[in-house]
Every structure is written in structure tokens, then in C-alpha cells.
Design a protein around this motif. Sequence first.
Motif, PDB file in Angstrom:
ATOM      1  N   PHE A 145      -3.933 125.792  68.318  1.00 30.03           N
ATOM      2  CA  PHE A 145      -2.657 125.030  67.481  1.00 30.03           C
ATOM      3  C   PHE A 145      -1.563 124.659  68.096  1.00 30.03           C
ATOM      4  O   PHE A 145      -1.035 125.647  69.036  1.00 30.03           O
ATOM      5  N   GLU A 146      -0.838 123.617  67.877  1.00 30.26           N
ATOM      6  CA  GLU A 146       0.518 123.512  68.486  1.00 30.26           C
ATOM      7  C   GLU A 146       1.631 124.622  67.847  1.00 30.26           C
ATOM      8  O   GLU A 146       2.530 124.963  68.697  1.00 30.26           O
ATOM      9  N   ALA A 147       1.144 125.267  66.595  1.00 31.52           N
ATOM     10  CA  ALA A 147       2.081 126.307  66.314  1.00 31.52           C
ATOM     11  C   ALA A 147       0.979 126.698  65.301  1.00 31.52           C
ATOM     12  O   ALA A 147       0.327 126.230  64.395  1.00 31.52           O
TER      13      ALA A 147
ATOM     14  N   LEU B 174      -9.806 113.577  66.592  1.00 33.20           N
ATOM     15  CA  LEU B 174     -10.306 113.982  68.114  1.00 33.20           C
ATOM     16  C   LEU B 174     -11.240 113.426  68.312  1.00 33.20           C
ATOM     17  O   LEU B 174     -12.529 113.400  67.776  1.00 33.20           O
ATOM     18  N   ALA B 175     -11.626 113.257  69.734  1.00 27.55           N
ATOM     19  CA  ALA B 175     -12.888 112.997  70.402  1.00 27.55           C
ATOM     20  C   ALA B 175     -14.066 113.790  70.193  1.00 27.55           C
ATOM     21  O   ALA B 175     -15.143 113.575  70.240  1.00 27.55           O
TER      22      ALA B 175
ATOM     23  N   PRO C 141      -2.995 128.104  76.117  1.00 29.81           N
ATOM     24  CA  PRO C 141      -2.200 126.906  76.393  1.00 29.81           C
ATOM     25  C   PRO C 141      -1.108 127.256  76.946  1.00 29.81           C
ATOM     26  O   PRO C 141      -0.385 128.427  77.001  1.00 29.81           O
ATOM     27  N   GLY C 142      -0.673 126.364  77.821  1.00 32.91           N
ATOM     28  CA  GLY C 142       0.908 126.422  78.519  1.00 32.91           C
ATOM     29  C   GLY C 142       1.855 126.973  77.315  1.00 32.91           C
ATOM     30  O   GLY C 142       2.357 126.199  76.757  1.00 32.91           O
TER      31      GLY C 142
ATOM     32  N   GLY D  26       4.588 119.508  73.968  1.00 41.81           N
ATOM     33  CA  GLY D  26       3.836 118.114  74.465  1.00 41.81           C
ATOM     34  C   GLY D  26       2.545 118.757  75.117  1.00 41.81           C
ATOM     35  O   GLY D  26       1.962 117.927  75.738  1.00 41.81           O
ATOM     36  N   SER D  27       2.156 119.853  74.721  1.00 46.76           N
ATOM     37  CA  SER D  27       0.908 120.404  75.134  1.00 46.76           C
ATOM     38  C   SER D  27      -0.143 119.243  74.291  1.00 46.76           C
ATOM     39  O   SER D  27       0.038 119.137  73.305  1.00 46.76           O
ATOM     40  N   LYS D  28      -0.867 119.097  75.093  1.00 43.94           N
ATOM     41  CA  LYS D  28      -2.158 118.175  74.728  1.00 43.94           C
ATOM     42  C   LYS D  28      -3.434 118.817  74.248  1.00 43.94           C
ATOM     43  O   LYS D  28      -3.653 119.764  74.568  1.00 43.94           O
TER      44      LYS D  28
END
Length: 384
Positions: free
Chosen positions: A322-324, A229-230, A273-274, A294-296
Motif C-alpha cells: 500500500f502507498e500508505a 491492476l493487471a 517498497p522504496g 511515486g512508488s509504482k
Amino acid sequence: MRSIATRRIFIAAFLVLTLLPSLQMATRWLPELDIDEQRTLAAPPSMAHPDRYLQQANSWFSDHFGLRALLIRLKATVDYRLFRVSDKVHVGRDGYLFYRSTLDVEKPAVDAYLGTHEAAVVEGVRRYAEALQQKGIGMVMVVNLLGDRFLPDKLPASVAERPPLRRIDSLLNKLKQVPNVTFIDSTAILHETERSRPIFHRTDFHWNDPAAYPVAKGVVDAMSRAEGLAGSAWTHPLSYETQSYSGGIARFMPLLRSPTEKSIFVTPSWQWPGGFTSVSGPAPYTDVSHVAPGSKGLLHPVLFVGDSFMDAWMRNGMAAYFEASYRLRWGEGLRLSAITSAIPSDARWVTVQFIEVQQAALQAFADKADVTRSIDLLQARAVR
């Protein structure tokens, strides 16, 4: 005459005090206080075993005589307030409390265990981390030293004068060098943090939540770099407030009134996050979180394996990045093969945290046969 009257009053008072427990036991005319003794009280005697009836009756009476809890609390309060001692707690300086079981039993036991098993623990971590890496799963490790290591000046003299137990330091130095393990040096982070604010509660075993903040952020920072990641996925600043608090050690002492302190606690400053959801379970997990597809800007799914110190990570908004996320909690008998079976199919990280006296974690990695079973499970796992 006055001397005779005084003696009679004393005798009468003594008789009343002697009879009060039996009177209370018979009538229960006063409400009984509760005490969490961390054990099961003796059951009523049974004639099923006549040879043990008197022994059972004596044990039952000792655990249930009238006003027992009040008398225990009175004695404990006198010991603590006047003499600064407690049966199950080391009373330190400036209001700091330490569990006797931790300092007197658990730490020496771990030191002895590492004396014969340190190499096995390190080798188990090395083998397991390599097997995870071959399946595209990164391993992060955090080991927490306890408050006595950071607050030696707050220990009572009876503890401070003991020979130091330092085999845990040797283990940590070796774990830092294990390939394929991202080792987060919580000790160094906390030493830096304590320069600006307290890092442990006075009346509780645990670090405070603001102390956990930079360690949790360090985990996310390292994962973010590994994922290319940046910048770090962690974006929220630390925010905390002071509250009155009486921790677990204080409540463990059977006093008439538990000690309190002013301690610091995080206040939420992060954004979920959404579509973020978090639920308890399902088994074997203690809790699971997900975000909307699709959360970024989030890290790949993670399995967290930790103890009560990891709870403070979660109170700092850890799951928001985290995505999960899936959590397992260390406990007696939790084996590495069970952890491996619980790694979700979408997980890209396994984050292992444990305190220095967490024997379950040490034994999990020292069990050569079970480490081999765990590696076999990983090798049978499909690569995503």
C-alpha cells in the motif's frame, strides 16, 4: 514404637506445612513466584471503613499469604498433568487448549446478541458501505471464526457435546450479500488451507501466521482487481519454519512449567517498497506506514480496523503493498463515528476485520444513531 514415631513425624510435618506460609509471609526468605491473574489483588485493610475492616483483612490475606503463588501453581499443575483440567482453560485433545471465557461466556453472549441485533448489524454495514462508496472508498470485510469451529475433534467432550451456536453463520451469510462490500470468506479459505498444514496453534488462541497468509493475500488480490491492476499487487510466496512455542493460553495457566508445542511461523519473503517507513501512532492509530512518493504497483492508501488476528496479516508483509496504511484496533467503546473521523484524507479503502466474539464490532454497526452520525461525517467529506 515405630507407629508412634510415624505419627509424630506426620504431626511435625503437618505443623511445618501449616506454619510455612505464615513464616514466609513474615520473613520472605524464599523468592515469591509471579502469577498473572488478570485482576488487581486486594489492598491492605484500612480503618477508613471500620465496618469493612475484617472483610478487607481477610481478602488481603487470601491474596498475599506466603507461598501462595507456589501453592496455586502446584495445584494447577496436578490438575492439568493428572486430570487434564484447568480452572480457566478447557484442555482439549492432542495438546489443544481453549479459553473457558471464550467458549463458556463470550460465544453464548454473541449468539444471544445476534438473536436480537443481527438485522441491525447487517443494515448498519449496508448503510455504511454505501456511504463509503459514494465517497470513492471501498469497503473490505473479513470475519474470523475461532479455532473450536475448525477443530471440533480437539475439543474436550464436555464442550463438544453442547448444542452448537450458529447465529454467527447466519450473520456471515447475510454479510456476503451486502452491496458495496468486498467480503473475503476466511472460513472457506481456512478450510482449504487446513488440508495441507495446521491453521491454529495448540497453546494459543490465535491462528498461526501461515494460516493468515492466504486471507491477507485474498484481501490484496480483491483490491488489486478493483483498482484495475493487471495482476495482484501481492507478489511474495509463503515461507515458514517450525519453532518451539508456548502461547498465551499456556502462559495463562499458572503451572510450574507451561506447555509447549512445535508450531509454524512465517519467515519474511517480501520486499519493502522504496522509502518504506512504519511507526507506532500517532493517536488514534496504533501504527502508520508510508512509502516514497511515486512508488509504482502499489494499492491506494487503506485504513485497517481489526483485532489481534489482524496482527498476523502484518507479520505476513501486508503493509508492503500500500502507498500508505493506517491501523485502528477494536476495543470497548470504539464507535463507527470515531472510525469514520479517523479515515485519512488520502484513504481509498477501509478494511474491517474482527473475530466472531468481537462485540465491539457488532455493536458499532448495530448502533443506528451512530451509523447515521458516521454517514453524516462521510457526506461532509470532500471527494478526492
